[in-house]
Design a protein around this motif. Sequence first.
Motif, PDB file in Angstrom:
ATOM      1  N   LEU A   1       3.689  -0.373  -7.509  1.00 59.85           N
ATOM      2  CA  LEU A   1       2.657  -1.417  -7.466  1.00 59.85           C
ATOM      3  C   LEU A   1       1.322  -0.862  -6.954  1.00 59.85           C
ATOM      4  O   LEU A   1       0.263  -1.216  -7.465  1.00 59.85           O
ATOM      5  N   SER A   2       1.383  -0.019  -5.934  1.00 57.24           N
ATOM      6  CA  SER A   2       0.145   0.399  -5.268  1.00 57.24           C
ATOM      7  C   SER A   2      -0.553   1.537  -6.009  1.00 57.24           C
ATOM      8  O   SER A   2      -1.774   1.530  -6.141  1.00 57.24           O
ATOM      9  N   SER A   3       0.230   2.505  -6.484  1.00 52.17           N
ATOM     10  CA  SER A   3      -0.403   3.703  -7.037  1.00 52.17           C
ATOM     11  C   SER A   3      -0.275   3.828  -8.552  1.00 52.17           C
ATOM     12  O   SER A   3      -1.240   4.173  -9.221  1.00 52.17           O
ATOM     13  N   ALA A   4       0.909   3.533  -9.105  1.00 51.13           N
ATOM     14  CA  ALA A   4       1.050   3.676 -10.558  1.00 51.13           C
ATOM     15  C   ALA A   4       0.182   2.653 -11.279  1.00 51.13           C
ATOM     16  O   ALA A   4      -0.429   2.940 -12.306  1.00 51.13           O
ATOM     17  N   LEU A   5       0.098   1.448 -10.722  1.00 46.32           N
ATOM     18  CA  LEU A   5      -0.655   0.377 -11.372  1.00 46.32           C
ATOM     19  C   LEU A   5      -2.165   0.627 -11.295  1.00 46.32           C
ATOM     20  O   LEU A   5      -2.898   0.344 -12.234  1.00 46.32           O
ATOM     21  N   SER A   6      -2.615   1.148 -10.177  1.00 44.63           N
ATOM     22  CA  SER A   6      -4.053   1.352  -9.983  1.00 44.63           C
ATOM     23  C   SER A   6      -4.524   2.687 -10.544  1.00 44.63           C
ATOM     24  O   SER A   6      -5.717   2.905 -10.726  1.00 44.63           O
ATOM     25  N   GLY A   7      -3.567   3.599 -10.796  1.00 47.73           N
ATOM     26  CA  GLY A   7      -3.958   4.930 -11.239  1.00 47.73           C
ATOM     27  C   GLY A   7      -4.320   5.831 -10.070  1.00 47.73           C
ATOM     28  O   GLY A   7      -4.970   6.866 -10.262  1.00 47.73           O
ATOM     29  N   GLY A   8      -3.900   5.453  -8.868  1.00 48.49           N
ATOM     30  CA  GLY A   8      -4.051   6.340  -7.715  1.00 48.49           C
ATOM     31  C   GLY A   8      -3.063   7.491  -7.817  1.00 48.49           C
ATOM     32  O   GLY A   8      -2.193   7.495  -8.691  1.00 48.49           O
TER      33      GLY A   8
ATOM     34  N   PRO B   1      -8.443  19.263  -1.996  1.00 43.45           N
ATOM     35  CA  PRO B   1      -9.584  18.899  -1.138  1.00 43.45           C
ATOM     36  C   PRO B   1     -10.034  17.465  -1.415  1.00 43.45           C
ATOM     37  O   PRO B   1      -9.740  16.919  -2.472  1.00 43.45           O
ATOM     38  N   GLY B   2     -10.720  16.873  -0.450  1.00 39.83           N
ATOM     39  CA  GLY B   2     -11.263  15.527  -0.637  1.00 39.83           C
ATOM     40  C   GLY B   2     -10.283  14.452  -0.244  1.00 39.83           C
ATOM     41  O   GLY B   2      -9.169  14.731   0.184  1.00 39.83           O
ATOM     42  N   PRO B   3     -10.717  13.199  -0.402  1.00 42.20           N
ATOM     43  CA  PRO B   3      -9.912  12.061   0.026  1.00 42.20           C
ATOM     44  C   PRO B   3      -8.528  12.043  -0.620  1.00 42.20           C
ATOM     45  O   PRO B   3      -8.314  12.607  -1.704  1.00 42.20           O
ATOM     46  N   ILE B   4      -7.599  11.360   0.044  1.00 41.82           N
ATOM     47  CA  ILE B   4      -6.192  11.475  -0.302  1.00 41.82           C
ATOM     48  C   ILE B   4      -5.761  10.539  -1.436  1.00 41.82           C
ATOM     49  O   ILE B   4      -4.674  10.677  -1.980  1.00 41.82           O
ATOM     50  N   ASP B   5      -6.607   9.550  -1.801  1.00 41.97           N
ATOM     51  CA  ASP B   5      -6.326   8.675  -2.945  1.00 41.97           C
ATOM     52  C   ASP B   5      -5.105   7.777  -2.718  1.00 41.97           C
ATOM     53  O   ASP B   5      -4.112   7.840  -3.448  1.00 41.97           O
ATOM     54  N   ILE B   6      -5.204   6.943  -1.710  1.00 41.96           N
ATOM     55  CA  ILE B   6      -4.196   5.911  -1.440  1.00 41.96           C
ATOM     56  C   ILE B   6      -4.435   4.746  -2.397  1.00 41.96           C
ATOM     57  O   ILE B   6      -5.582   4.468  -2.755  1.00 41.96           O
ATOM     58  N   GLY B   7      -3.377   4.068  -2.801  1.00 44.03           N
ATOM     59  CA  GLY B   7      -3.500   2.881  -3.658  1.00 44.03           C
ATOM     60  C   GLY B   7      -2.984   1.633  -2.959  1.00 44.03           C
ATOM     61  O   GLY B   7      -2.105   1.705  -2.096  1.00 44.03           O
ATOM     62  N   HIS B   8      -3.565   0.496  -3.306  1.00 44.03           N
ATOM     63  CA  HIS B   8      -3.096  -0.794  -2.774  1.00 44.03           C
ATOM     64  C   HIS B   8      -2.891  -1.771  -3.937  1.00 44.03           C
ATOM     65  O   HIS B   8      -3.457  -1.607  -5.018  1.00 44.03           O
ATOM     66  N   PHE B   9      -2.141  -2.823  -3.635  1.00 49.76           N
ATOM     67  CA  PHE B   9      -1.953  -3.921  -4.587  1.00 49.76           C
ATOM     68  C   PHE B   9      -2.037  -5.247  -3.837  1.00 49.76           C
ATOM     69  O   PHE B   9      -1.499  -5.374  -2.732  1.00 49.76           O
ATOM     70  N   PHE B  10      -2.715  -6.229  -4.432  1.00 49.34           N
ATOM     71  CA  PHE B  10      -2.858  -7.551  -3.817  1.00 49.34           C
ATOM     72  C   PHE B  10      -2.587  -8.645  -4.841  1.00 49.34           C
ATOM     73  O   PHE B  10      -2.956  -8.507  -6.017  1.00 49.34           O
ATOM     74  N   LEU B  11      -1.983  -9.703  -4.390  1.00 47.46           N
ATOM     75  CA  LEU B  11      -1.750 -10.869  -5.246  1.00 47.46           C
ATOM     76  C   LEU B  11      -2.071 -12.136  -4.458  1.00 47.46           C
ATOM     77  O   LEU B  11      -1.688 -12.268  -3.292  1.00 47.46           O
ATOM     78  N   ALA B  12      -2.798 -13.048  -5.089  1.00 48.65           N
ATOM     79  CA  ALA B  12      -3.048 -14.371  -4.503  1.00 48.65           C
ATOM     80  C   ALA B  12      -2.595 -15.407  -5.529  1.00 48.65           C
ATOM     81  O   ALA B  12      -2.927 -15.288  -6.715  1.00 48.65           O
TER      82      ALA B  12
ATOM     83  N   THR C   1       0.839  -1.198   0.000  1.00 47.93           N
ATOM     84  CA  THR C   1       0.000   0.000   0.000  1.00 47.93           C
ATOM     85  C   THR C   1       0.869   1.241   0.000  1.00 47.93           C
ATOM     86  O   THR C   1       1.956   1.236   0.586  1.00 47.93           O
ATOM     87  N   SER C   2       0.412   2.271  -0.656  1.00 46.73           N
ATOM     88  CA  SER C   2       1.076   3.560  -0.512  1.00 46.73           C
ATOM     89  C   SER C   2       0.640   4.150   0.824  1.00 46.73           C
ATOM     90  O   SER C   2      -0.297   3.666   1.460  1.00 46.73           O
TER      91      SER C   2
END
Lengths: 354, 354
Positions: free
Chosen positions: A245-252, A264-275, A138-139
């Motif tokens: 992984l968390s932000s560039a990949l998701s576009g966060g 203003p508004g939410p901070i736009d955190i990104g996450h990445f998950f792999l199973a 996560t970022s």
Amino acid sequence: MPASYETHRKQLELILEAWGMPKATAAGTAEIMAWADLHGIDTHGISMVPPYDERRLGNKLDLRAEPKIVKETPVSVLVDGAGGLGHPAGRRAMEIAIEKAKKTGIGVAAVRNSGHFGACGFYVLQAVDAGFIGMATTSASGINMAPTNGAQARLGTDPIAFAAPGKPGEPFLLDMATTTVAAGKIRNKANEGLQTPPGWLVTKDGLPSTDPHEVSKGGFMTPLGGTPEGSSHKGYGLGAMVNILSSALSGGAMVTDPTRNTRPGPIDIGHFFLAMDPGMFRDTADFQADVASFCDTLRATRPADPAKPVQVAGDPERRIAAARMKTGIPVGPNLLAKVKEIALASGADWIMEG
Amino acid sequence: MPASYETHRKQLELILEAWGMPKATAAGTAEIMAWADLHGIDTHGISMVPPYDERRLGNKLDLRAEPKIVKETPVSVLVDGAGGLGHPAGRRAMEIAIEKAKKTGIGVAAVRNSGHFGACGFYVLQAVDAGFIGMATTSASGINMAPTNGAQARLGTDPIAFAAPGKPGEPFLLDMATTTVAAGKIRNKANEGLQTPPGWLVTKDGLPSTDPHEVSKGGFMTPLGGTPEGSSHKGYGLGAMVNILSSALSGGAMVTDPTRNTRPGPIDIGHFFLAMDPGMFRDTADFQADVASFCDTLRATRPADPAKPVQVAGDPERRIAAARMKTGIPVGPNLLAKVKEIALASGADWIMEG
């Protein structure tokens, strides 16, 4: 007396519900927060109630948000966290990654427009529960780590977690910030009037220091490795990888985007998950037996000090969880008072002591 | 005068062919070895000729081996390295992972029964060339790193590489051992009569030391972080993760298997590769632009010392490669003489100077 796990979890659920989080989502989020406290990851559970409350009141966090699926393939999903807390988005994203891995062998999930999601470790254990390898990154919201040779904060604690099933109930579970230590450890040294070990921090000019007060004077945290000669470029590289992984990949929003923390508004955190299903490669039982035996051999390493046996990632947290399940989860009196104040102000029932 | 890249590469090819490696495989392997030398990763190219020769003559390495596909799914492949050098197996495994990622978005490859594969970085750049994110890990042959609090070697240098396409020709490229420093850096300090910085090594009793000679007296390398208070449990955890991905997943011999380094025949190194298409989540050009801008902002970090600008993973190696492409690849006189002796004894033409 510390509250039991169940009371602790329920209290968190009541607060989240009072904040407007849908009922099922509040229960799921409280479980993740209480998991962190139960396992001794005290920085990521109930202690986050005050900052979450502050973000909520400052319109940086939408507790009513429901994560939305944006895009899907047989092996991947992109989730929009809708500006809410990261727990529901992260949990749902890993669930979908696991569903996909059950069908194809692997599943990956990227999440954008999310918030703080607590401890990474919880999510990779979702994968372990399905018999899979899990990975999560996560970022971070805070920008407090100076890259190697830098005199300016650019990255955050940028954690990464990895888990693999081994002996039942004893998975390998690595959950680490890519900084040398957590900010709380530096604060603790300052509170105790102690110097920090070399490598924990640098001054505002990027110079090494062992004075924990430097951080509040404009200094920075260091990447894992601590100093250039301790290979801090590796911790810095891992932190950058986590952001890709968390932000560039998701576009966060990238942590280096200058408007990220000021708009203003939410901070736009990104996450990445792999199973990932080890059964794609070999018999799952053989894989788990190898992981179990590997961990046991590591534990049997001759220790430098017999009082400090060699442990495996996940061991310390499991030991704390077992103890706290019996004795309850301790919460410092100042924090407890603050959380009570927030709970009552939010209209939540108060079921903990104090 | 240092040999040109092309002569250096060709010399390696001639030696590998003389050792019985099939022609195309020798060319591909020499390219990977020369890539390491060109990029300043001097520990993983021509300097490996003497140990490879020793392993070959000791029947620990089969140069005639051809990697075989054991098991495949639409997103995964298991490759058997057949006891050969890891380069052909690794390269082929990543090629297949990329082919699968082109169709499904993601491809993973596990390799067992393989050998030393050189620098991890080469393989993740294969993924970048396809526009993908790449990840690679490998188990190590040497067992020289003591886990946190340990007084016994259990793991190796256990490297991990990760790359992502950004500005054309300037991918983010992290390629790191999970130990604090490479063994060669400790040897260099010993040769220069210098002490090592704190955290690089421990004595045979697991105690911290700054005497580089301790390693030859039974001491051990440390996990990234260096000391328990520098969070060496994180580097140790990453090293363990690398072994789970590389060996437990592929069914290779675990580094903790006591028979691994003593039984006859090849040593059974394992590798893991992942290729992932960012296009599963968002427009690939947008992803690459974000990575490029992220890296540029990191480079623009205010430096502690203006003479040491902040770099991004991959920058130092690219700078060395650009210089060596012009001036040739330097090889120390002792190593060059040793390689020449091996080449001639193997019946290979000698085309380098000296």
